[in-house]
Scaffold this motif. Structure first.
Motif, PDB file in Angstrom:
ATOM      1  N   ALA A   5      -1.931   9.231 -23.515  1.00 34.90           N
ATOM      2  CA  ALA A   5      -1.966   7.922 -24.173  1.00 34.90           C
ATOM      3  C   ALA A   5      -2.016   8.143 -25.679  1.00 34.90           C
ATOM      4  N   LEU A   7      -2.076   6.159 -29.682  1.00 38.13           N
ATOM      5  CA  LEU A   7      -2.345   4.950 -30.446  1.00 38.13           C
ATOM      6  C   LEU A   7      -2.152   5.279 -31.919  1.00 38.13           C
ATOM      7  N   LYS A  59      -5.886   2.653 -17.292  1.00 37.99           N
ATOM      8  CA  LYS A  59      -5.795   1.191 -17.299  1.00 37.99           C
ATOM      9  C   LYS A  59      -7.163   0.540 -17.107  1.00 37.99           C
ATOM     10  N   TYR A  61     -10.090   1.785 -17.951  1.00 32.35           N
ATOM     11  CA  TYR A  61     -10.823   1.970 -19.209  1.00 32.35           C
ATOM     12  C   TYR A  61     -10.378   0.951 -20.257  1.00 32.35           C
ATOM     13  N   LEU A  62      -9.078   0.773 -20.399  1.00 31.43           N
ATOM     14  CA  LEU A  62      -8.569  -0.175 -21.396  1.00 31.43           C
ATOM     15  C   LEU A  62      -9.077  -1.586 -21.115  1.00 31.43           C
ATOM     16  N   GLU A  63      -8.969  -2.027 -19.879  1.00 29.93           N
ATOM     17  CA  GLU A  63      -9.341  -3.396 -19.525  1.00 29.93           C
ATOM     18  C   GLU A  63     -10.852  -3.629 -19.476  1.00 29.93           C
ATOM     19  N   PHE A  66     -12.424  -0.667 -23.426  1.00 30.32           N
ATOM     20  CA  PHE A  66     -11.806  -0.577 -24.743  1.00 30.32           C
ATOM     21  C   PHE A  66     -11.467  -1.946 -25.336  1.00 30.32           C
ATOM     22  N   PHE A  67     -10.657  -2.721 -24.640  1.00 32.40           N
ATOM     23  CA  PHE A  67     -10.267  -4.035 -25.168  1.00 32.40           C
ATOM     24  C   PHE A  67     -11.467  -4.967 -25.349  1.00 32.40           C
ATOM     25  N   PRO A  80      -1.682   0.558 -27.382  1.00 33.07           N
ATOM     26  CA  PRO A  80      -1.523   1.942 -26.943  1.00 33.07           C
ATOM     27  C   PRO A  80      -0.271   2.094 -26.084  1.00 33.07           C
ATOM     28  N   TRP A  82       1.603   4.982 -23.262  1.00 36.06           N
ATOM     29  CA  TRP A  82       1.321   6.155 -22.462  1.00 36.06           C
ATOM     30  C   TRP A  82       2.510   6.518 -21.608  1.00 36.06           C
TER      31      TRP A  82
END
Length: 108
Positions: A5, A7, A59, A61-63, A66-67, A80, A82
């Motif tokens: 991934a 960024l 995914k 982690y992002l949802e 992170f977000f 990001p 990936w």
């Protein structure tokens, strides 16, 4: 299958990055499935590269972490990208740059 991934965000400063990292609790509770996280900063902003065990962990982690941390801190949306990882090679000397972010669940 492993994923890389990336960024690249011109509006993210080092201070913003550290605030998000603290909000996520990365050092105390690294995200499941993240094998490697690297960050750098220059005049073009923040640059990160992660290696993940699989796309599902990334995914999640992002949802889930992170977000929401970005929103809570008022940081603008990031995008990001990936893809499936082709190769990852690291010399033993990489250890001098590794921070102690061992998950609590593995510390015994």
């Amino acid at each position: 299958m492993a994923f890389m991934a990336k960024l690249n965000e011109p509006h993210i400063t080092r201070d913003m990055y550290e605030q998000v990292r603290a909000e996520i609790g990365w050092d105390q509770n690294p995200p499941a499935g993240c094998v490697l996280h690297m960050a750098s900063f220059d005049e073009a902003g923040a640059h990160t590269v992660d290696i993940w065990d699989n796309e599902e962990d990334l995914k999640e982690y992002l949802e889930d972490r992170f977000f929401p941390a970005l929103r809570k801190l008022g940081v603008s949306t990031v995008n990001p990208t990936w893809s499936e990882m082709h190769v990852c090679a690291a010399a033993p000397e990489i250890q001098r740059y590794v921070l102690d972010a061992t998950p609590l669940r593995s510390r015994g």
